[in-house]
Motif scaffolding. Structure first.
Motif, short mmCIF file in Angstrom:
data_model
loop_
_atom_site.label_atom_id
_atom_site.label_comp_id
_atom_site.label_asym_id
_atom_site.label_seq_id
_atom_site.Cartn_x
_atom_site.Cartn_y
_atom_site.Cartn_z
N SER A 77 7.71 -55.17 -45.22
CA SER A 77 7.38 -56.45 -45.38
C SER A 77 7.55 -57.38 -44.16
O SER A 77 6.60 -58.26 -44.10
CB SER A 77 7.83 -56.74 -46.84
OG SER A 77 9.37 -56.76 -46.70
N THR A 130 -6.18 -53.62 -38.54
CA THR A 130 -5.37 -53.61 -39.88
C THR A 130 -5.41 -52.01 -40.01
O THR A 130 -6.23 -51.27 -39.38
CB THR A 130 -6.22 -53.91 -41.05
OG1 THR A 130 -7.70 -53.48 -41.20
CG2 THR A 130 -6.47 -55.65 -40.62
N LEU A 159 -3.67 -55.75 -33.60
CA LEU A 159 -4.42 -56.65 -34.17
C LEU A 159 -5.51 -56.17 -34.99
O LEU A 159 -6.21 -56.89 -35.63
CB LEU A 159 -5.32 -57.20 -32.74
CG LEU A 159 -4.63 -58.00 -31.69
CD1 LEU A 159 -5.53 -58.46 -30.65
CD2 LEU A 159 -3.46 -59.09 -32.47
N LYS A 198 5.28 -56.95 -41.49
CA LYS A 198 3.90 -57.46 -41.84
C LYS A 198 3.65 -58.82 -41.57
O LYS A 198 2.85 -59.64 -40.95
CB LYS A 198 3.61 -57.03 -43.24
CG LYS A 198 3.44 -55.65 -43.47
CD LYS A 198 2.98 -55.59 -45.05
CE LYS A 198 2.83 -53.84 -45.14
NZ LYS A 198 2.25 -53.63 -46.75
N ILE A 199 4.70 -59.68 -42.12
CA ILE A 199 4.91 -61.19 -41.90
C ILE A 199 4.58 -61.52 -40.43
O ILE A 199 4.12 -62.50 -39.96
CB ILE A 199 5.97 -61.63 -42.67
CG1 ILE A 199 6.07 -61.53 -44.12
CG2 ILE A 199 6.19 -63.16 -42.25
CD1 ILE A 199 7.00 -61.83 -44.96
N ASN A 200 5.72 -61.00 -39.68
CA ASN A 200 5.53 -61.03 -38.15
C ASN A 200 4.26 -60.88 -37.53
O ASN A 200 3.76 -61.49 -36.51
CB ASN A 200 6.81 -60.43 -37.61
CG ASN A 200 8.01 -60.64 -38.00
OD1 ASN A 200 8.25 -61.78 -38.57
ND2 ASN A 200 9.13 -60.03 -37.56
N ILE A 201 3.74 -59.55 -38.01
CA ILE A 201 2.57 -59.22 -37.35
C ILE A 201 1.46 -60.17 -37.52
O ILE A 201 0.62 -60.77 -36.63
CB ILE A 201 2.25 -57.82 -37.86
CG1 ILE A 201 2.84 -56.76 -37.22
CG2 ILE A 201 0.58 -57.64 -37.71
CD1 ILE A 201 2.80 -55.49 -37.89
N GLU A 202 1.22 -60.78 -38.77
CA GLU A 202 0.24 -61.59 -39.23
C GLU A 202 0.27 -62.99 -38.46
O GLU A 202 -0.69 -63.74 -38.16
CB GLU A 202 0.25 -61.91 -40.85
CG GLU A 202 -0.43 -60.83 -41.51
CD GLU A 202 -1.80 -60.38 -41.16
OE1 GLU A 202 -2.60 -61.31 -40.89
OE2 GLU A 202 -2.04 -59.11 -40.98
N LYS A 203 1.58 -63.37 -38.31
CA LYS A 203 2.13 -64.71 -37.44
C LYS A 203 1.49 -64.39 -36.13
O LYS A 203 0.75 -65.43 -35.59
CB LYS A 203 3.47 -65.05 -37.66
CG LYS A 203 3.47 -66.35 -37.20
CD LYS A 203 5.23 -66.73 -37.21
CE LYS A 203 5.55 -67.98 -36.34
NZ LYS A 203 6.80 -68.18 -36.52
N LYS A 204 1.84 -63.48 -35.70
CA LYS A 204 1.67 -63.36 -34.16
C LYS A 204 0.12 -62.98 -33.76
O LYS A 204 -0.23 -63.06 -32.73
CB LYS A 204 2.66 -62.06 -33.58
CG LYS A 204 2.84 -62.17 -32.15
CD LYS A 204 3.82 -63.50 -31.84
CE LYS A 204 4.18 -63.70 -30.35
NZ LYS A 204 4.71 -64.89 -30.16
N LYS A 205 -0.46 -62.19 -34.94
CA LYS A 205 -1.71 -62.00 -34.66
C LYS A 205 -2.52 -63.20 -34.49
O LYS A 205 -3.69 -63.38 -33.57
CB LYS A 205 -2.36 -61.23 -36.03
CG LYS A 205 -3.81 -60.92 -35.86
CD LYS A 205 -4.08 -59.89 -37.12
CE LYS A 205 -3.40 -58.71 -37.34
NZ LYS A 205 -4.26 -58.02 -38.38
N GLU A 206 -2.38 -64.27 -35.30
CA GLU A 206 -3.12 -65.36 -35.14
C GLU A 206 -2.90 -66.12 -33.85
O GLU A 206 -3.74 -66.52 -33.11
CB GLU A 206 -2.59 -66.55 -36.12
CG GLU A 206 -3.02 -66.29 -37.49
CD GLU A 206 -2.65 -67.26 -38.71
OE1 GLU A 206 -2.14 -68.27 -38.24
OE2 GLU A 206 -2.51 -66.78 -40.01
#
Length: 346
Positions: free
Chosen positions: A320, A184, A182, A323-331
């Motif tokens: 890459s 950066t 969570l 990163k996309i998966n992390i950002e989606k799951k972070k929200e």
């Protein structure tokens, strides 16, 4: 400001201390005062500082970990005291159990406090809790059922853990990210301590038995490079490694070979080449943790024994997809935490 009490495992494991720091940081970022409850003898700031000073002088193995613990906001209450538990219930709006393997039945720390039994049900929240195993021992099912059903909101960090929670009627578990994911890369960079190593190096960090193929993999990818074995490196009094130094080693390495859950996470966050080995030791099978992590981050091809592993691509640092998966799951993860805390105490 509303206060949240964190109840977690307190060990000398780098990942454990880093996830504690991460959850505290996230809770503060969403508007709460977060404090970690002590699970042993109560220490005030003066006694903590004195003990740390003595450990520095004596060069005790864990003084770097205790030094990092100054970043943790500690509760004035200890769960070893019944009076402290009552006082804590008055102080905190909610309690968050997790992350890490707080519900691993083979850990001595998995007691009633891990299920927050001292608090009212509507104050009990689990964030990214982990069992660390694939199945709860049958004889412990009644105890786990009673503990888990009393939570007002439950989230776990592995897919298998969702099933372990939801085997009990009426229980719902949300899949969320480990707290360390969570924050950066830049936030972790601010607290890392860079190692005093003049040559390029690769890192190997094994919690279980070291894989016999590890050194050969490193030499085939980076011939002649210096190999830093974190355990041996830290055993040298000149190079004590705490959580901050661990981050520095990962961040500055040319390659990481590990069987560690958090070792894998920080390799991805710092965008370093990574080879994940299976954990091999006398403990219960904990492969579900790595399997779930690899699926969530789309890094299955980093596992040495995976069919998709290609040693020719092992030095690739393209994360890459992760990163996309992390950002989606972070929200989703922060949304779960915020909602659970908003409803706590009602």
């Amino acid at each position: 400001m509303k206060k949240v009490g964190i109840v977690t495992i307190l060990s000398n494991n780098y990942g454990n201390r880093l996830q504690n720091y991460a959850l505290q940081t996230v809770l503060c970022n969403i508007g709460y005062c977060a404090e970690t409850l002590q699970r042993g003898n109560k220490n005030n700031k003066v006694s903590r500082a004195l003990k740390l000073f003595v450990k520095k002088i004596m060069k005790y193995d864990d003084y770097k970990i205790r030094e990092f613990d100054k970043r943790i906001s500690w509760s004035p209450f200890s769960l070893i005291s019944e009076n402290d538990k009552k006082s804590a219930c008055k102080r905190y709006t909610a309690f968050a159990a997790g992350s890490d393997q707080i519900w691993n039945p083979y850990f001595a720390t998995t007691d009633k406090d891990a299920f927050l039994t001292f608090a009212d049900n509507n104050k009990r929240i689990a964030y990214a809790a982990s069992f660390g195993i694939n199945e709860i021992p049958r004889k412990l099912l009644p105890e786990y059922k009673a503990g888990i059903k009393a939570f007002s909101a439950i989230s776990v960090r592995e897919k298998q853990a969702v099933s372990l929670v939801e085997q009990f009627d009426g229980c719902k578990a949300h899949l969320v990210l480990d707290p360390t994911l969570l924050l950066t890369k830049e936030q972790w960079n601010k607290i890392e301590v860079c190692p005093d190593i003049q040559k390029p190096f690769a890192v190997k960090y094994f919690l279980g038995d070291e894989d016999e193929n590890c050194d050969a993999v490193i030499q085939s990818l980076l011939p002649g490079i210096e190999i830093i074995d974190v355990k041996k490196f830290s055993a040298n009094r000149r190079h004590r490694v705490g959580p901050a130094e661990f981050l520095g080693l990962i961040s500055n390495s040319k390659l990481i070979c590990t069987d560690s859950f958090h070792g894998s996470i920080f390799s991805v966050l710092f965008e370093r080449p990574l080879v994940i080995f299976e954990r091999s030791d006398a403990e219960e099978n904990m492969s579900s943790r790595i399997s779930s992590l690899c699926e969530i981050l789309d890094i299955e091809n980093r596992r040495y024994y995976s069919k998709s592993f290609d040693i020719k691509k092992a030095l690739n640092t393209d994360y890459s997809s992760a990163k996309i998966n992390i950002e989606k799951k972070k929200e989703e993860s922060i949304r779960f935490l915020s909602k659970a805390l908003e409803n706590a105490g009602r």
